[in-house]
Design an enzyme around this catalytic site. Structure first.
Site, mmCIF file in Angstrom:
data_model
loop_
_atom_site.group_PDB
_atom_site.id
_atom_site.type_symbol
_atom_site.label_atom_id
_atom_site.label_comp_id
_atom_site.label_asym_id
_atom_site.label_seq_id
_atom_site.Cartn_x
_atom_site.Cartn_y
_atom_site.Cartn_z
ATOM 1 N N ASP A 1 0.833 -1.196 0.000
ATOM 2 C CA ASP A 1 0.000 0.000 0.000
ATOM 3 C C ASP A 1 0.872 1.252 0.000
ATOM 4 O O ASP A 1 1.540 1.549 0.988
ATOM 5 C CB ASP A 1 -0.904 0.001 1.235
ATOM 6 C CG ASP A 1 -1.768 1.243 1.316
ATOM 7 O OD1 ASP A 1 -2.814 1.274 0.640
ATOM 8 O OD2 ASP A 1 -1.401 2.185 2.054
ATOM 9 N N TYR B 1 3.469 9.656 -0.282
ATOM 10 C CA TYR B 1 4.535 8.920 0.398
ATOM 11 C C TYR B 1 5.881 9.077 -0.309
ATOM 12 O O TYR B 1 6.923 8.811 0.267
ATOM 13 C CB TYR B 1 4.209 7.425 0.479
ATOM 14 C CG TYR B 1 2.963 7.056 1.233
ATOM 15 C CD1 TYR B 1 2.218 8.000 1.946
ATOM 16 C CD2 TYR B 1 2.512 5.747 1.234
ATOM 17 C CE1 TYR B 1 1.066 7.646 2.615
ATOM 18 C CE2 TYR B 1 1.360 5.377 1.918
ATOM 19 C CZ TYR B 1 0.640 6.326 2.596
ATOM 20 O OH TYR B 1 -0.502 5.956 3.261
ATOM 21 N N LYS C 1 -2.599 6.316 -4.065
ATOM 22 C CA LYS C 1 -3.661 7.245 -3.688
ATOM 23 C C LYS C 1 -3.325 8.644 -4.187
ATOM 24 O O LYS C 1 -2.156 9.013 -4.267
ATOM 25 C CB LYS C 1 -3.820 7.308 -2.162
ATOM 26 C CG LYS C 1 -3.796 5.971 -1.439
ATOM 27 C CD LYS C 1 -3.819 6.158 0.071
ATOM 28 C CE LYS C 1 -3.526 4.864 0.792
ATOM 29 N NZ LYS C 1 -2.092 4.513 0.759
ATOM 30 N N HIS D 1 -7.273 9.882 -1.280
ATOM 31 C CA HIS D 1 -6.573 9.752 -0.006
ATOM 32 C C HIS D 1 -7.315 10.402 1.156
ATOM 33 O O HIS D 1 -7.200 9.969 2.304
ATOM 34 C CB HIS D 1 -5.178 10.380 -0.135
ATOM 35 C CG HIS D 1 -4.173 9.827 0.803
ATOM 36 N ND1 HIS D 1 -2.825 9.789 0.516
ATOM 37 C CD2 HIS D 1 -4.284 9.279 2.022
ATOM 38 C CE1 HIS D 1 -2.169 9.239 1.528
ATOM 39 N NE2 HIS D 1 -3.038 8.927 2.457
#
Length: 284
Positions: free
Chosen positions: A55, A60, A85, A118
């Site tokens: 994930d 990120y 996301k 998100h």
């Protein structure tokens, strides 16, 4: 909610999965890579010991590393379930589609298994526009399944009221101390799979009930939390940058928590006050 089917041949062979409304299946345990700037070692350890679910997210900033790990692992791309996301809901239809293309380029993949909004932050109009973009990307074959994250019932209801395809997944903070019951109930009513992020409470594992139950099963508290999530038919996404901890977190398919002990863990719920992350489920 589809049941979890465990078909493990060992504690480190993860072959359980849940069926999604999109027609695809999702492995019932995943590796989270939030705040892991160098996530490749963890991803490689996960893929080596049987995880087939990672994930990630645009924010990120490690989509490239996840893609590199999959290729270096030699696990066939079609055997790995990859999520990303989009955070910004004000990008407009074409902006979102461009961001999805950029994600695909960074991963080095032709498609993504799951793509999520998100956060619900940004307002109803932006949420619905972003959702329509995800559905367009799904129709184009760029993503196989579309979902959301941090959505409260009111946000999912907007999609239903607009006459649009409902999300297949909602990913929220979820653990015994923050059980998000209204969200879980709504998702179950509408056939939406619930993914649990921060299932390990960011390492706050010193609760005496949790410690006692872990000792009873000869497991560590993290394993108890992951198993709790699985037995509630959630899809937990424990994060660790430590390869040994990644492997340890997978050793959750060789035992079952009793009904009585599950009830003890369930009784730890503090509602929204138990959240340890941002948890923007009430965003307007």
């Amino acid at each position: 909610m589809a049941e979890i089917h465990n078909q493990t041949t060992s504690a480190l062979t993860i072959k359980s999965a849940v069926a999604m409304s999109s027609g695809y299946t999702m492995p019932s345990l995943g590796l989270g890579v939030y705040q892991n700037d160098d996530c490749k070692p963890a991803c490689l350890a996960a893929l080596e010991c049987g995880y087939t679910h990672i994930d990630s997210a645009r924010m990120y900033r490690n989509e490239e590393q996840v893609g590199e790990a999959v290729r270096e692992s030699k696990v066939p791309r079609e055997d790995v379930f990859i999520t990303s996301k989009i955070y910004e809901t004000g990008r407009g239809l074409q902006g979102v589609l461009s961001d999805i293309d950029e994600s695909l380029s960074k991963f080095g993949f032709d498609y993504l298994d799951l793509y999520l909004i998100h956060s619900p932050i940004g307002g109803k109009e932006n949420r619905l526009t972003t959702w329509k973009a995800l559905l367009a990307a799904k129709k184009a074959g760029k993503i196989r399944t579309a979902g959301v994250s941090n959505y409260g019932p009111q946000h999912m209801q907007e999609i239903l009221d607009a006459g649009l395809e409902m999300p297949a997944v909602n990913q929220v903070e979820l653990h015994p101390f923050c059980q998000q019951k209204p969200i879980v109930d709504y998702c179950r009513e509408h056939g939406i799979i619930v993914q649990a992020y921060t299932p390990l409470v960011r390492g706050a594992l010193d609760n005496p009930v949790l410690q006692q139950i872990a000792k009873k099963y000869n497991k560590d508290p993290a394993q108890i939390l992951i198993r709790w999530s699985l037995q509630h038919t959630f899809v937990p996404l424990p994060k660790s940058a430590n390869p040994e901890r990644v492997r340890s977190n997978a050793k959750v398919f060789d035992f079952e928590i009793s009904k009585e002990d599950m009830q003890e863990l369930d009784a730890l719920d503090k509602g929204k006050a138990g959240a340890v992350t941002w948890n923007p489920v009430d965003a307007e």
